[in-house]
Write a protein that holds these residues in place. Structure first.
Motif, PDB file in Angstrom:
ATOM      1  N   LEU A  23       1.078  -0.645   0.086  1.00  0.00           N
ATOM      2  CA  LEU A  23       0.167   0.436  -0.378  1.00  0.00           C
ATOM      3  C   LEU A  23       1.291   0.949  -0.245  1.00  0.00           C
ATOM      4  O   LEU A  23       0.125   2.054  -0.332  1.00  0.00           O
ATOM      5  CB  LEU A  23      -0.497   0.132   1.013  1.00  0.00           C
ATOM      6  N   HIS A  24       2.252   1.261   0.566  1.00  0.00           N
ATOM      7  CA  HIS A  24       2.785   2.020  -0.319  1.00  0.00           C
ATOM      8  C   HIS A  24       4.121   2.005  -0.748  1.00  0.00           C
ATOM      9  O   HIS A  24       5.100   2.656  -0.563  1.00  0.00           O
ATOM     10  CB  HIS A  24       3.713   2.309   1.670  1.00  0.00           C
ATOM     11  N   ASN A  25       3.868   1.373  -1.031  1.00  0.00           N
ATOM     12  CA  ASN A  25       4.336   1.186  -2.524  1.00  0.00           C
ATOM     13  C   ASN A  25       5.539   0.917  -2.215  1.00  0.00           C
ATOM     14  O   ASN A  25       6.701   1.345  -3.680  1.00  0.00           O
ATOM     15  CB  ASN A  25       4.441   2.584  -3.743  1.00  0.00           C
TER      16      ASN A  25
HETATM   17  C1  LIG Z   1       1.572   4.671  -4.703  1.00  0.00           C
HETATM   18  O1  LIG Z   1       1.965   4.068  -6.118  1.00  0.00           O
HETATM   19  C2  LIG Z   1       0.096   5.190  -6.272  1.00  0.00           C
HETATM   20  C3  LIG Z   1       0.676   4.940  -8.604  1.00  0.00           C
HETATM   21  O2  LIG Z   1       1.895   5.113  -9.150  1.00  0.00           O
HETATM   22  C4  LIG Z   1      -0.245   6.664  -5.814  1.00  0.00           C
HETATM   23  O3  LIG Z   1      -1.050   6.685  -6.714  1.00  0.00           O
HETATM   24  C5  LIG Z   1       0.182   6.554  -5.000  1.00  0.00           C
HETATM   25  O4  LIG Z   1      -0.121   7.568  -4.251  1.00  0.00           O
HETATM   26  C6  LIG Z   1       1.302   5.992  -4.195  1.00  0.00           C
HETATM   27  N1  LIG Z   1       1.280   5.922  -2.408  1.00  0.00           N
HETATM   28  C7  LIG Z   1       1.834   5.936  -1.748  1.00  0.00           C
HETATM   29  C8  LIG Z   1       1.582   5.772  -0.519  1.00  0.00           C
HETATM   30  O5  LIG Z   1       2.628   6.925  -2.067  1.00  0.00           O
END
Ligand SMILES: *[C@@H]1O[C@H](CO)[C@@H](O)[C@H](O)[C@H]1NC(C)=O
Ligand SMILES: *[C@@H]1O[C@H](CO)[C@@H](O)[C@H](O)[C@H]1NC(C)=O
Length: 404
Positions: free
Chosen positions: A392-394
């Motif tokens: 969820l935090h990429n």
């Molecule tokens: C993760 O990546 C997505 C798509 O690139 C983005 O929409 C989202 O805000 C990001 N989330 C975080 C927690 O950085």
């Protein structure tokens, strides 16, 4: 006792109980994809490099391995029956002179493993939370050399089982005792690549966490129940699908849930499975997925249709476990990658297994659900801490700081 003696006793107790709060240790975790086994690697013995891969098992009390994998046996020594080490291992046995230990085998055809208890040194790395720094030696490291027949069921390159139980002699406790550090360890099981196994972890530098922004990984706490049983069990008070609680007979959840690093998919009682699958299916269909029969151990599969296209990612209902927290219920949320498993390019299955109708069985939380979460077992508080899904935090458990 004179005052001075009393003071000395007091000071030495204080010294013995003051933990080194900065030292922390890091080991790698590798996923063996074909068998879904998770193992770590340590160096054992006096040869500079003698790596041995050990399956991580939360239920094993004493590490056991194929001692033929140790390159130099010159520092290996047998533990005798008369030694205090042998006597302090609960359930020890004796074979003439040498100490034996019998314990359940988490894998393989032979249910009980017998081995000779031995000591040698093990070497692991210190860390700043993100990198492997210097090698340190844990000596003595007590483990057992198992008989050859027990290695069936372990797949190459795994050559034994690392004990991570809450008992007296698991690997993590031998390390925290040797270095006088806080008794805790943390696992970040990777879905692919190399994950993190911390002992006495202070900082978890998994980017973007604790990077320049300084944010630590957010963690949620729940008590560990009854660790004297030798298991890691948490209470589960309810199960939700997309925020709606399943209606379950309360006694179905009474036993709680046991965490496993060996079982690949969470196993639940038939009645829980049916309620979960029913609710999950209803929600999934409403999201545009089609039912697609069963596959392997999975009873409920879905064709994603067009829902996985257009960069939207995997969209399936969210499953949450309600757990006791400090101020009321907390939730462990499982999203797509942890709730379903791909069996074909466009077909996923609910990644939970119907464990039958024996009402006394605990729920068993498996590795497909645990991977890409940071999970911390803290014996100083008897609390389990778990993060959000790192996805969820990429980020993920196999994300490492870049080398500049
Ligand atoms: C993760 O990546 C997505 C798509 O690139 C983005 O929409 C989202 O805000 C990001 N989330 C975080 C927690 O950085
Ligand atoms: C581990 O040790 C504990 C405490 O002695 C015991 O209750 C438990 O049954 C043991 N577990 C295994 C798997 O041997």
């Amino acid at each position: 006792m004179g005052d001075v003696t009393r003071l000395i006793v007091f000071v030495s107790i204080l010294a013995a109980t003051t933990l080194n709060s900065e030292a922390q240790y890091l080991l790698p975790i590798t996923k063996h994809e074909p068998t879904k086994q998770f193992y770590t690697t340590i160096n054992i013995g006096s040869a500079a490099k003698s790596p041995v891969n050990l399956l991580l098992d939360l239920g094993t009390n004493l590490t056991w391995l194929d001692c033929r994998k140790i390159k130099s046996l010159s520092s290996l020594r047998l533990v005798t029956c008369q030694s205090s080490t042998c006597k302090s291992i609960p359930g020890n046995g004796c074979d003439g002179k040498s100490c034996l230990y019998r314990q359940p085998n988490p894998l393989g055809k032979i249910p009980v493993v017998t081995g000779r208890v031995v000591q040698d040194s093990a070497s692991i790395s210190t860390t700043d939370g993100g990198k492997f720094l210097s090698k340190v030696s844990v000596r003595p490291f007590t483990f057992s050399c198992a008989e050859e027949k027990h290695f069936q069921g372990l797949s190459f390159p795994v050559a034994g089982v690392m004990a991570l139980s809450p008992g007296k002699f698991p690997f993590w406790r031998q390390v925290t005792t040797a270095f006088n550090v806080i008794p805790k360890f943390s696992l970040c099981l990777p879905s692919s690549g190399t994950g993190h196994f911390y002992i006495a972890g202070v900082h978890y530098l998994i980017p973007p966490f604790n990077g320049p922004s300084g944010h630590p990984i957010p963690m949620t706490l729940t008590p560990l129940k009854n660790i004297d049983s030798g298991n890691y069990i948490i209470s589960v008070t309810s199960i939700y699908v997309d925020g709606i609680p399943l209606s379950l007979k309360p006694n179905l959840l009474d036993g709680g849930a046991k965490l496993s690093t060996v079982v690949p998919y969470t196993v639940v009682h038939t009645d829980i499975y049916n309620a979960l699958a029913y609710s999950f299916t209803l929600k999934a269909k409403a999201m545009g997925l089609y039912e697609a029969g069963r596959s392997g151990p999975f009873k409920d599969c879905f064709d994603l249709g067009g829902t996985d296209r257009a960069g939207a990612g995997l969209q399936v209902p969210v499953i949450e476990f309600g757990l006791p927290g400090r101020a009321g219920e907390v939730k462990w949320k499982f999203h797509g990658k942890n709730t379903v498993v791909y069996v074909m390019e466009t077909v996923v299955c609910l990644a939970f297994v119907d464990g039958g109708k024996r009402p006394n069985d605990l729920m068993l939380i498996g590795t497909h659900q645990l991977q890409d979460y940071m999970v911390e077992f803290d014996f100083s508080t008897t609390l389990l801490a778990f993060s959000d899904s790192l996805l969820l935090h990429n980020t993920s458990c196999s994300s490492w700081p870049s080398h500049k």
